[in-house]
Motif scaffolding. Sequence first.
Motif, PDB file in Angstrom:
ATOM      1  N   ARG A   1       7.192  -3.410   8.558  1.00 37.13           N
ATOM      2  CA  ARG A   1       7.858  -2.334   9.286  1.00 37.13           C
ATOM      3  C   ARG A   1       8.137  -2.751  10.730  1.00 37.13           C
ATOM      4  NH1 ARG A   1       3.921   1.758   7.671  1.00 37.13           N
ATOM      5  NH2 ARG A   1       4.689   1.821   5.556  1.00 37.13           N
ATOM      6  N   LEU A   2       7.087  -3.183  11.412  1.00 29.96           N
ATOM      7  CA  LEU A   2       7.237  -3.447  12.849  1.00 29.96           C
ATOM      8  C   LEU A   2       8.074  -4.694  13.108  1.00 29.96           C
ATOM      9  CD1 LEU A   2       3.703  -2.406  14.092  1.00 29.96           C
ATOM     10  CD2 LEU A   2       5.859  -1.184  14.380  1.00 29.96           C
ATOM     11  N   LEU A   3       7.967  -5.680  12.231  1.00 33.15           N
ATOM     12  CA  LEU A   3       8.804  -6.870  12.419  1.00 33.15           C
ATOM     13  C   LEU A   3      10.278  -6.519  12.260  1.00 33.15           C
ATOM     14  CD1 LEU A   3       7.265 -10.020  10.685  1.00 33.15           C
ATOM     15  CD2 LEU A   3       7.704  -9.647  13.106  1.00 33.15           C
ATOM     16  N   ASN A   4      10.545  -5.531  11.438  1.00 33.27           N
ATOM     17  CA  ASN A   4      11.943  -5.192  11.166  1.00 33.27           C
ATOM     18  C   ASN A   4      12.437  -3.992  11.958  1.00 33.27           C
ATOM     19  OD1 ASN A   4      12.794  -7.247   9.209  1.00 33.27           O
ATOM     20  ND2 ASN A   4      11.047  -6.452   8.067  1.00 33.27           N
ATOM     21  N   GLY A   5      11.703  -3.641  13.013  1.00 35.42           N
ATOM     22  CA  GLY A   5      12.175  -2.593  13.914  1.00 35.42           C
ATOM     23  C   GLY A   5      12.066  -1.198  13.347  1.00 35.42           C
ATOM     24  N   LYS A   6      11.250  -1.031  12.298  1.00 34.76           N
ATOM     25  CA  LYS A   6      11.071   0.311  11.734  1.00 34.76           C
ATOM     26  C   LYS A   6       9.830   0.943  12.364  1.00 34.76           C
ATOM     27  CE  LYS A   6      13.537  -0.491   7.524  1.00 34.76           C
ATOM     28  NZ  LYS A   6      13.278  -1.587   6.601  1.00 34.76           N
ATOM     29  N   PRO A   7       9.796   2.279  12.472  1.00 35.56           N
ATOM     30  CA  PRO A   7       8.662   2.910  13.154  1.00 35.56           C
ATOM     31  C   PRO A   7       7.382   2.857  12.329  1.00 35.56           C
ATOM     32  CG  PRO A   7      10.171   4.574  12.291  1.00 35.56           C
ATOM     33  CD  PRO A   7      10.804   3.250  12.019  1.00 35.56           C
ATOM     34  N   GLN A   8       6.265   2.754  13.025  1.00 32.60           N
ATOM     35  CA  GLN A   8       4.951   2.883  12.386  1.00 32.60           C
ATOM     36  C   GLN A   8       4.256   4.052  13.068  1.00 32.60           C
ATOM     37  OE1 GLN A   8       2.960   1.295   9.771  1.00 32.60           O
ATOM     38  NE2 GLN A   8       1.963   3.208  10.344  1.00 32.60           N
ATOM     39  N   ALA A   9       4.005   5.107  12.301  1.00 32.42           N
ATOM     40  CA  ALA A   9       3.397   6.308  12.877  1.00 32.42           C
ATOM     41  C   ALA A   9       1.946   6.039  13.258  1.00 32.42           C
ATOM     42  CB  ALA A   9       3.469   7.448  11.862  1.00 32.42           C
ATOM     43  N   GLU A  10       1.454   6.804  14.249  1.00 27.24           N
ATOM     44  CA  GLU A  10       0.025   6.783  14.583  1.00 27.24           C
ATOM     45  C   GLU A  10      -0.726   7.357  13.389  1.00 27.24           C
ATOM     46  OE1 GLU A  10      -1.339   5.805  17.416  1.00 27.24           O
ATOM     47  OE2 GLU A  10       0.200   5.939  18.986  1.00 27.24           O
ATOM     48  N   GLU A  11      -1.749   6.665  12.970  1.00 33.40           N
ATOM     49  CA  GLU A  11      -2.456   7.121  11.783  1.00 33.40           C
ATOM     50  C   GLU A  11      -3.850   6.507  11.767  1.00 33.40           C
ATOM     51  OE1 GLU A  11      -1.535   7.148   7.005  1.00 33.40           O
ATOM     52  OE2 GLU A  11      -0.015   6.339   8.337  1.00 33.40           O
ATOM     53  N   ARG A  12      -4.806   7.258  11.234  1.00 36.03           N
ATOM     54  CA  ARG A  12      -6.149   6.715  11.029  1.00 36.03           C
ATOM     55  C   ARG A  12      -6.555   7.022   9.608  1.00 36.03           C
ATOM     56  NH1 ARG A  12      -9.861   5.700  14.993  1.00 36.03           N
ATOM     57  NH2 ARG A  12      -9.055   5.742  17.107  1.00 36.03           N
ATOM     58  N   LYS A  13      -7.135   6.056   8.932  1.00 35.80           N
ATOM     59  CA  LYS A  13      -7.643   6.343   7.599  1.00 35.80           C
ATOM     60  C   LYS A  13      -8.806   5.420   7.278  1.00 35.80           C
ATOM     61  CE  LYS A  13      -3.497   4.067   5.817  1.00 35.80           C
ATOM     62  NZ  LYS A  13      -2.257   4.226   5.097  1.00 35.80           N
ATOM     63  N   THR A  14      -9.596   5.849   6.322  1.00 34.43           N
ATOM     64  CA  THR A  14     -10.765   5.071   5.922  1.00 34.43           C
ATOM     65  C   THR A  14     -10.638   4.724   4.453  1.00 34.43           C
ATOM     66  OG1 THR A  14     -12.174   6.078   7.578  1.00 34.43           O
ATOM     67  CG2 THR A  14     -13.283   5.157   5.673  1.00 34.43           C
ATOM     68  N   PHE A  15     -11.018   3.502   4.139  1.00 36.88           N
ATOM     69  CA  PHE A  15     -10.914   3.034   2.764  1.00 36.88           C
ATOM     70  C   PHE A  15     -12.236   2.379   2.385  1.00 36.88           C
ATOM     71  CE2 PHE A  15      -9.766   0.308  -0.724  1.00 36.88           C
ATOM     72  CZ  PHE A  15      -8.786   1.022  -1.395  1.00 36.88           C
ATOM     73  N   GLN A  16     -12.633   2.579   1.155  1.00 39.96           N
ATOM     74  CA  GLN A  16     -13.872   1.954   0.691  1.00 39.96           C
ATOM     75  C   GLN A  16     -13.524   0.838  -0.295  1.00 39.96           C
ATOM     76  OE1 GLN A  16     -16.709   3.391   2.108  1.00 39.96           O
ATOM     77  NE2 GLN A  16     -17.689   1.482   1.453  1.00 39.96           N
ATOM     78  N   ILE A  17     -13.843  -0.390   0.068  1.00 40.24           N
ATOM     79  CA  ILE A  17     -13.642  -1.491  -0.882  1.00 40.24           C
ATOM     80  C   ILE A  17     -14.834  -1.511  -1.829  1.00 40.24           C
ATOM     81  CG2 ILE A  17     -13.556  -4.009  -1.129  1.00 40.24           C
ATOM     82  CD1 ILE A  17     -11.987  -4.123   1.454  1.00 40.24           C
ATOM     83  N   THR A  18     -14.544  -1.601  -3.114  1.00 39.06           N
ATOM     84  CA  THR A  18     -15.621  -1.583  -4.109  1.00 39.06           C
ATOM     85  C   THR A  18     -15.647  -2.916  -4.858  1.00 39.06           C
ATOM     86  OG1 THR A  18     -14.053  -0.512  -5.585  1.00 39.06           O
ATOM     87  CG2 THR A  18     -15.633   0.910  -4.473  1.00 39.06           C
ATOM     88  N   PRO A  19     -16.813  -3.320  -5.343  1.00 36.18           N
ATOM     89  CA  PRO A  19     -16.918  -4.612  -6.036  1.00 36.18           C
ATOM     90  C   PRO A  19     -16.061  -4.628  -7.305  1.00 36.18           C
ATOM     91  CG  PRO A  19     -19.101  -3.746  -5.544  1.00 36.18           C
ATOM     92  CD  PRO A  19     -18.124  -2.667  -5.223  1.00 36.18           C
TER      93      PRO A  19
END
Length: 333
Positions: free
Chosen positions: A315-333
């Motif tokens: 997105r950012l390399l191609n001049g498209k917007p990236q919204a402010e965002e926060r998220k949490t992800f759990q990586i599982t085995p």
Amino acid sequence: MSDIWPAAVRDGWHPVAYARAVRSKPLATRLMGRALMVYRHSTGVAVFDDRCPHRNVRLSQGCVKGDAIVCPYHGWEFRPDGQCTRVPGSASCPAVAARSHPVTVKNGLVWTSLAENPSPFPALPSEIGNAAFDNYWWPVKGSTANLADAIENLLDPMHSYFLHPGLVRASRTPNSMQVDLTLGPWGCEARYTENRATMTWLQRVSEGDRVHSYGRYFAPTIVQIAFEDKRGLTIAITVILAPEDHHRTRPYAHFATRKGFMPAWLKRALITAFNLPILFQDRAALADQARNAARFGGPDYAIGPVDFFGPTIWRLLNGKPQAEERKTFQITP
Ligand code: FES
Ligand SMILES: [Fe+2]
């Protein structure tokens, strides 16, 4: 492939050489498909197109005389702003110039921009050249990879289980890990919280008890991977990716490590020994990715649930917007 670059890259500043590598001889380098020549004169460094305006031979094959670069073919001389100042055999000089580019020498790198109106110089992570840390650049050559793939490779946490088992990861099984993501128009940060069991022996020696690690993308071309223990930062690896062309990207990698827990030279030797096989594995995978995508007419990428960085990079390399965002992800085995 076309000569079109995303505006943020096209107008930006990029490293084209290590300042210490620019000595008495001109140096050939490349940026965004443009062949460049870098040379040192009495008051600084100049960057030109690597092409004499007379008959177009490579100025990088010439020599430096005083403040001038001398073309190897007919000996025309050009001063640091590119103007021709001497034509051997004549008292006069035509009003021609080698194509020069703006230069900034900063933090040990020679930076240039190919833009008519360059963007402001990028803010660099504060660990670069920070005397509070032991720090150094690790000069390596370019990888066969386009810019976006090279950036994603550095930041992607999941390939390390498969491509670097025993080095970055103790086993091939992903460990439970919490990922706190912060995204915005500036880029993306992933904070990883995991347990010590996933660390390799060399990481334990050099990093101690890691508490958090971070992957950071500062658009368009800066990447940082950082590790912290209870007392703060142990290692920050900052990589500035310079696109030599659409198929080749050169990483300028800077290491900042906490002072004190072993001599700087020993740390550097250990870190280099540790990272060299990782670099070779990544280079091989990136080259295969590039060549195989080309066999099918170019990249066509699916997005998976643990591709934390790819979409933001694209997105950012191609001049498209990236919204402010926060998220949490759990990586599982
Ligand atoms: S080609 Fe450079 S001086 Fe003739
Ligand atoms: Fe890797």
